[in-house]
Design a protein around this motif. Structure first.
Motif, PDB file in Angstrom:
ATOM      1  N   HIS A  25      -6.514   3.602   3.732  1.00  0.00           N
ATOM      2  CA  HIS A  25      -6.631   2.143   3.857  1.00  0.00           C
ATOM      3  C   HIS A  25      -5.983   1.623   5.148  1.00  0.00           C
ATOM      4  O   HIS A  25      -6.583   0.829   5.864  1.00  0.00           O
ATOM      5  CB  HIS A  25      -5.983   1.467   2.646  1.00  0.00           C
ATOM      6  CG  HIS A  25      -6.745   1.640   1.366  1.00  0.00           C
ATOM      7  ND1 HIS A  25      -7.994   1.106   1.159  1.00  0.00           N
ATOM      8  CD2 HIS A  25      -6.431   2.302   0.227  1.00  0.00           C
ATOM      9  CE1 HIS A  25      -8.427   1.419  -0.042  1.00  0.00           C
ATOM     10  NE2 HIS A  25      -7.493   2.141  -0.640  1.00  0.00           N
ATOM     11  N   LEU A  65       0.823  -1.204   0.000  1.00  0.00           N
ATOM     12  CA  LEU A  65       0.000   0.000   0.000  1.00  0.00           C
ATOM     13  C   LEU A  65       0.861   1.259   0.000  1.00  0.00           C
ATOM     14  O   LEU A  65       0.539   2.246  -0.690  1.00  0.00           O
ATOM     15  CB  LEU A  65      -0.925   0.000   1.222  1.00  0.00           C
ATOM     16  CG  LEU A  65      -2.060  -1.021   1.241  1.00  0.00           C
ATOM     17  CD1 LEU A  65      -2.837  -0.915   2.542  1.00  0.00           C
ATOM     18  CD2 LEU A  65      -2.992  -0.824   0.048  1.00  0.00           C
ATOM     19  N   HIS A  76      -3.564   6.728  -1.254  1.00  0.00           N
ATOM     20  CA  HIS A  76      -4.666   6.140  -0.473  1.00  0.00           C
ATOM     21  C   HIS A  76      -4.163   5.380   0.750  1.00  0.00           C
ATOM     22  O   HIS A  76      -4.948   4.708   1.429  1.00  0.00           O
ATOM     23  CB  HIS A  76      -5.477   5.189  -1.356  1.00  0.00           C
ATOM     24  CG  HIS A  76      -6.048   5.817  -2.586  1.00  0.00           C
ATOM     25  ND1 HIS A  76      -5.376   5.861  -3.786  1.00  0.00           N
ATOM     26  CD2 HIS A  76      -7.235   6.449  -2.792  1.00  0.00           C
ATOM     27  CE1 HIS A  76      -6.118   6.465  -4.686  1.00  0.00           C
ATOM     28  NE2 HIS A  76      -7.246   6.844  -4.117  1.00  0.00           N
ATOM     29  N   TYR A  77      -2.865   5.498   1.038  1.00  0.00           N
ATOM     30  CA  TYR A  77      -2.277   4.703   2.116  1.00  0.00           C
ATOM     31  C   TYR A  77      -2.900   5.021   3.474  1.00  0.00           C
ATOM     32  O   TYR A  77      -3.292   4.114   4.217  1.00  0.00           O
ATOM     33  CB  TYR A  77      -0.766   4.936   2.169  1.00  0.00           C
ATOM     34  CG  TYR A  77      -0.071   4.204   3.298  1.00  0.00           C
ATOM     35  CD1 TYR A  77       0.117   2.831   3.252  1.00  0.00           C
ATOM     36  CD2 TYR A  77       0.391   4.893   4.418  1.00  0.00           C
ATOM     37  CE1 TYR A  77       0.741   2.146   4.285  1.00  0.00           C
ATOM     38  CE2 TYR A  77       1.017   4.230   5.457  1.00  0.00           C
ATOM     39  CZ  TYR A  77       1.186   2.863   5.382  1.00  0.00           C
ATOM     40  OH  TYR A  77       1.805   2.191   6.413  1.00  0.00           O
ATOM     41  N   THR A  82       6.003  -1.663  -9.741  1.00  0.00           N
ATOM     42  CA  THR A  82       5.777  -0.231  -9.508  1.00  0.00           C
ATOM     43  C   THR A  82       7.093   0.532  -9.451  1.00  0.00           C
ATOM     44  O   THR A  82       7.218   1.631 -10.032  1.00  0.00           O
ATOM     45  CB  THR A  82       4.995  -0.027  -8.201  1.00  0.00           C
ATOM     46  OG1 THR A  82       3.756  -0.726  -8.269  1.00  0.00           O
ATOM     47  CG2 THR A  82       4.721   1.459  -7.962  1.00  0.00           C
ATOM     48  N   CYS A  90       2.689   1.200  -3.734  1.00  0.00           N
ATOM     49  CA  CYS A  90       1.823   1.136  -4.919  1.00  0.00           C
ATOM     50  C   CYS A  90       0.579   2.015  -4.806  1.00  0.00           C
ATOM     51  O   CYS A  90       0.017   2.415  -5.833  1.00  0.00           O
ATOM     52  CB  CYS A  90       1.393  -0.305  -5.178  1.00  0.00           C
ATOM     53  SG  CYS A  90       2.769  -1.452  -5.414  1.00  0.00           S
ATOM     54  N   LYS A  91       0.135   2.320  -3.592  1.00  0.00           N
ATOM     55  CA  LYS A  91      -1.053   3.157  -3.395  1.00  0.00           C
ATOM     56  C   LYS A  91      -0.746   4.284  -2.404  1.00  0.00           C
ATOM     57  O   LYS A  91      -1.438   4.444  -1.393  1.00  0.00           O
ATOM     58  CB  LYS A  91      -2.206   2.312  -2.843  1.00  0.00           C
ATOM     59  CG  LYS A  91      -2.498   1.033  -3.605  1.00  0.00           C
ATOM     60  CD  LYS A  91      -3.293   1.291  -4.862  1.00  0.00           C
ATOM     61  CE  LYS A  91      -3.672  -0.025  -5.529  1.00  0.00           C
ATOM     62  NZ  LYS A  91      -4.443   0.190  -6.778  1.00  0.00           N
TER      63      LYS A  91
END
Length: 307
Positions: free
Chosen positions: A138, A127, A134-135, A227, A130-131
């Protein structure tokens, strides 16, 4: 006639942990070596816990899980090493049946919990890399607590079934365990009961506890590598990968130890060599985990330099 033979059997009340079957002259040397390892393991992991609890910069999900891993490693080492130290110092390698079952139960629970916890940590790194946008959404505080609790609870529940099955086996013959701690298959070899079903269930539960976490860890790092490769700048790639390099090192060491211990014997590895590899899995991994995270982590090094 069979019933008379069964009545004449004497059920064992204690086991003998053969350990490395070294001569008495090496006992004190091994005692000092394992005492140093145990002291360093406890000190290093307590340092990680104190750092995570008291330092505000470490109040983030990655270090929350790292603190859980440190607690787990302290329990892991304390389940095996103190008994080994006592046997080397006093020369008494006997262990009661109840103590042996307790050691096996805790060993299996903590090993399974570490599999789950390392998988959770890999998901956290996925997370973060790659995210990243939005870490925070989430990986919130509530989810961290739930994932941490689930890792511990799942580990302790998974080995309860196996411990129940093994404690219901009959041990009426030789009582010398070909290992330095109480493990399932060395104990089953001493049972005078039919262990075929118990062995199959043990392998099944071990697969359930290790394979899904391993696949989750593998897939997380596969996405992380993809990524990182797509990041245009070399500096960005280095920064992204540095956030998970420590955990990747721990994961590789942990699973390499497990595969060495549980796969090589199928290909004819001798028992003494298997016991040597077990040292990496049960004793050295809890020692090197805090060292890896301390030496390879910039935030930890900066905190140490300020002290």
């Amino acid at each position: 006639m069979t019933k008379l033979k069964w009545k004449n059997k004497t059920f064992v009340t204690e086991f003998i942990l053969l350990g490395f079957e070294n001569g008495p002259e090496l006992d004190y040397l091994l005692f000092l070596m394992f005492l140093v390892i145990y002291a360093m393991t406890i000190t290093g992991n307590i340092f990680i816990i104190v750092l995570v609890v008291l330092s505000r910069p470490f109040h983030i999900p990655m270090y929350f899980f790292l603190g859980n891993l440190a607690c787990l490693d302290i329990c892991y080492s304390s389940n095996i090493l103190p008994r080994m130290l006592f046997s080397y110092l006093g020369g008494d390698r006997s262990i009661s049946v109840r103590e042996c079952f307790t050691q096996y139960y805790l060993f299996g629970c903590l090993a399974a919990a570490e599999c789950y916890l390392l998988a959770v940590m890999s998901y956290d790194r996925y997370l973060a890399v790659c995210k990243p946008l939005h870490y925070s959404f989430h990986m919130n505080h509530k989810l961290c607590l739930q994932l941490g609790a689930a890792s511990w609870i799942s580990g302790f529940l998974s080995n309860s079934i196996l411990t129940f099955l093994i404690t219901n086996l009959d041990f009426c013959g030789p009582n010398e365990i070909e290992h330095f701690y109480c493990d399932s298959f060395p104990m089953m070899k001493l049972s005078c009961s039919d262990t075929h079903v118990v062995g199959l269930i043990t392998s099944l539960v071990a697969g359930v506890c290790s394979l899904p976490p391993f696949l989750l860890t593998f897939s997380s790092y596969l996405y992380i590598i993809i990524t990182v490769i797509r990041i245009p700048s070399a500096t960005g790639r280095k920064k992204a990968f540095s956030t998970c390099s420590s955990h990747l090192t721990v994961v590789l060491l942990f699973y390499w130890s497990i595969l060495t211990v549980y796969v090589l014997p199928l290909h004819g590895t001798k028992i003494p060599l298997n016991k040597v590899f077990s040292v990496f899995y049960t004793i050295l991994t809890p020692l090197v985990n805090p060292l890896i995270y301390s030496l390879r982590n910039k935030e930890v090094r900066k905190t140490l330099q300020k002290q």
